[in-house]
Design an enzyme around this catalytic site. Structure first.
Site, PDB file in Angstrom:
ATOM      1  N   PHE A  53       1.663  -3.358   4.052  1.00 55.49           N
ATOM      2  CA  PHE A  53       2.021  -4.697   4.505  1.00 55.49           C
ATOM      3  C   PHE A  53       3.481  -4.940   4.105  1.00 55.49           C
ATOM      4  CE2 PHE A  53      -2.385  -7.027   4.483  1.00 55.49           C
ATOM      5  CZ  PHE A  53      -2.762  -6.280   5.585  1.00 55.49           C
ATOM      6  N   HIS A  63      -9.874   1.661  -0.069  1.00 57.26           N
ATOM      7  CA  HIS A  63      -8.428   1.433  -0.012  1.00 57.26           C
ATOM      8  C   HIS A  63      -7.966   0.957  -1.391  1.00 57.26           C
ATOM      9  CE1 HIS A  63      -4.484   0.706   1.180  1.00 57.26           C
ATOM     10  NE2 HIS A  63      -4.668   0.108   2.346  1.00 57.26           N
ATOM     11  N   LYS A 113      -9.716   7.702   2.416  1.00 58.67           N
ATOM     12  CA  LYS A 113     -10.215   6.348   2.149  1.00 58.67           C
ATOM     13  C   LYS A 113     -11.711   6.205   2.393  1.00 58.67           C
ATOM     14  CE  LYS A 113      -5.914   3.755   2.474  1.00 58.67           C
ATOM     15  NZ  LYS A 113      -4.942   4.867   2.586  1.00 58.67           N
ATOM     16  N   HIS A 171      -2.730   7.776   6.142  1.00 58.90           N
ATOM     17  CA  HIS A 171      -2.969   6.465   5.518  1.00 58.90           C
ATOM     18  C   HIS A 171      -4.394   6.043   5.897  1.00 58.90           C
ATOM     19  CE1 HIS A 171      -1.972   2.793   3.574  1.00 58.90           C
ATOM     20  NE2 HIS A 171      -2.061   2.052   4.658  1.00 58.90           N
ATOM     21  N   GLU A 178      -1.150   4.983  13.692  1.00 59.61           N
ATOM     22  CA  GLU A 178      -0.795   6.186  12.931  1.00 59.61           C
ATOM     23  C   GLU A 178      -0.998   7.441  13.770  1.00 59.61           C
ATOM     24  OE1 GLU A 178      -2.834   6.635   9.194  1.00 59.61           O
ATOM     25  OE2 GLU A 178      -1.501   8.245   8.539  1.00 59.61           O
ATOM     26  N   CYS A 224       0.810  -1.224   0.000  1.00 57.85           N
ATOM     27  CA  CYS A 224       0.000   0.000   0.000  1.00 57.85           C
ATOM     28  C   CYS A 224       0.837   1.265   0.000  1.00 57.85           C
ATOM     29  CB  CYS A 224      -0.957  -0.034   1.192  1.00 57.85           C
ATOM     30  SG  CYS A 224      -1.895  -1.560   1.226  1.00 57.85           S
TER      31      CYS A 224
END
Lengths: 413, 82
Positions: free
Chosen positions: A399, A340, A335, A303, A314, A166
């Site tokens: 990830f 996403h 998002k 994010h 975060e 991502c």
């Protein structure tokens, strides 16, 4: 080597909110998200039934406008977004001797041409070896996304795909920024593209337990809300043209934004779990690269996945880096609008941030009904908010533990 | 299969792989393949489709000297007769 100022002169997008800026702006600032019940396949048997899909007819029309035929969803979206960005930058057609010819292509993607891969599986299962076309090889290689953009538009700088889950397209932006900054490229088309809306690929996500199971698509994605229960998968692509300020001025190009700095780190801990330390280190590195302090940042485009793990992590990282400035700096996640977009998330959310910088308005955090007290940052509410904006920090975390943070802002003489 | 029948099939197959807007009814033996929107990826697809459609086998290097639709029709005709 002399450092240069790096500016954005073209933007292109293929998103669940639309494929043109005016549509995206209207929905972004009007509070209309792009999440619906999945239509690419029947989601009835899946735990998570909502997604942020693009309009396939609009994509087909965009491809036709560039005299392209559909191939693989991620490749097609990368081509359409890149074409729009190049066109806006005044770089098409990019034939021999034109400014566009000397352009590098860096595309970020988590999964690359995943639809083509799925099709090859299906063909082999149905017909055996005779069903698998030889073009499976060039259609399924990860760098098909960048190489097709290079070939279709005649761009002769280097082309490659960056793969970092991502964080992929924010890393593409960061590497493109450095190439211009240090004089390794005259012009870079940076983008991202990803789509996982085929039933076999979606199954893995569904079983991973990180996606919202809300039956209501309008309420499913809730970044930083106490009631959040995971992200909503989306598909899309985005692209920008980066060049030096001198190059842009010499062409009389319209400058949309300036890139000030970039930082990246790895958590080196867990394959899927985020790390406060890794994220904070990337933010600090980006500020150092931009020669800025937390007080210079007006908002963070987070994010903000809406998973339990990410948002708390975060927020803690932002608080750690910004200190008391975190009481002032607005935090917003795109998002809740786009879903996403995986490898394309960074670039599309950067485009969203540029639209906010230009409009002097932050879009809403949709569905922020009850901010999670564990997320101790200043969140934009459920309505868009007019506010003078100069600079943005854009976070992307993936990830595998790859963290990428971009600092961008309005262009000023 | 006559030359005209081969050309008819070629127009159909190439029409499916081409990236360009082409009036396929006007495509004839003198038409250059490069002018018909067949790029390098589409050419690979075309080679595969020709083998499936005409029941022949060949390698990509066998057609490096093929530049017109007529050249391609003649090549296929030769392979079918072989």
């Amino acid at each position: 080597m002399e450092k240069r100022r790096v500016v954005v002169t073209g933007m292109g997008m293929v998103t669940p909110l639309g494929l043109d800026e005016s549509s995206v702006c209207a929905r972004l600032f009007g509070g209309q998200g792009g999440i619906r019940r999945i239509t690419s396949f029947d989601p009835a048997t899946f735990k998570s039934k909502n997604g942020a899909e693009i309009d396939p007819e609009a994509l087909a029309a965009a491809l036709t406008a560039f005299e392209l035929k559909p191939s693989d969803r991620a490749t097609d979206m990368a081509l359409a977004a890149s074409g729009h960005a190049l066109k806006q930058a005044g770089l098409l057609p990019a034939g021999p001797g034109t400014p566009g010819e000397d352009t590098a292509v860096l595309i970020g993607s988590g999964s690359g041409p995943s639809h083509a891969v799925t099709e090859s599986w299906k063909a082999y299962a149905a017909q055996g070896a005779r069903g698998v076309r030889p073009t499976t090889v060039p259609r399924c290689m990860l760098n098909v996304l960048s190489s097709q953009v290079s070939i279709r538009f005649g761009l002769k700088g280097p082309n490659y795909v960056l793969v970092a889950a991502c964080s992929s397209s924010t890393m593409a932006l960061g590497i493109g920024y450095r190439m211009i900054l240090h004089g390794y490229a005259r012009r870079v088309l940076c983008g991202g593209s990803d789509s996982m809306f085929t039933a076999p690929l979606y199954t893995g996500w569904d079983n991973l337990g990180v996606m919202s199971r809300s039956p209501d698509p309008d309420k499913a994605c809730r970044p930083f809300d106490a009631g959040r229960d995971g992200f909503v998968l989306g598909e899309g692509a985005g692209a920008v043209v980066l060049e030096s300020l001198e190059e842009a001025r010499s062409r009389g190009a319209r400058i949309r934004a300036e890139i000030h700095g970039y930082g990246e780190t790895s958590d080196a801990t867990h394959i899927t779990r985020p790390s406060v330390e890794g994220q904070a280190a990337a933010m600090t590195a980006a500020l150092r690269s931009a020669q800025m302090a937390p007080g210079d940042i007006d908002f963070v485009n987070a994010h903000g996945t809406a998973t339990k793990a990410n948002d708390v992590c975060e927020a803690e990282a932002i608080r750690g880096v910004f200190g008391s400035e975190a009481d002032r700096v607005f935090v917003v996640s795109s998002k809740s609008f786009f879903g996403h977009l995986l490898g394309a998330a960074g670039i599309v959310e950067t485009l969203s941030a540029i639209l906010c910088l230009e409009a002097g308005r932050l879009h809403a955090n949709l569905n922020l009904d009850q901010p999670d007290p564990m997320c101790n940052v200043r969140l934009v509410g459920r309505e868009s908010q007019a506010i003078p904006l100069r600079t943005c920090m854009k976070n992307s975390f993936g990830f595998g533990g790859g963290n990428a943070v971009m600092i961008l802002g309005q262009y000023k003489e | 299969m006559t030359r005209e029948e081969i050309l008819g099939k070629l127009r159909g197959i190439m029409g499916r792989t081409s990236q360009a807007k082409v009036d396929w009814s006007r495509v004839n033996e003198q038409s250059s393949i490069a002018s018909l929107g067949i790029d390098s990826l589409a050419m690979l697809d075309l080679m595969y489709d020709l083998q499936q459609e005409f029941g022949i086998e060949f390698e990509p290097q066998d057609v490096v000297n093929v530049s017109t639709v007529g050249d391609l029709a003649a090549f296929i005709e030769g392979r079918m007769g072989a």
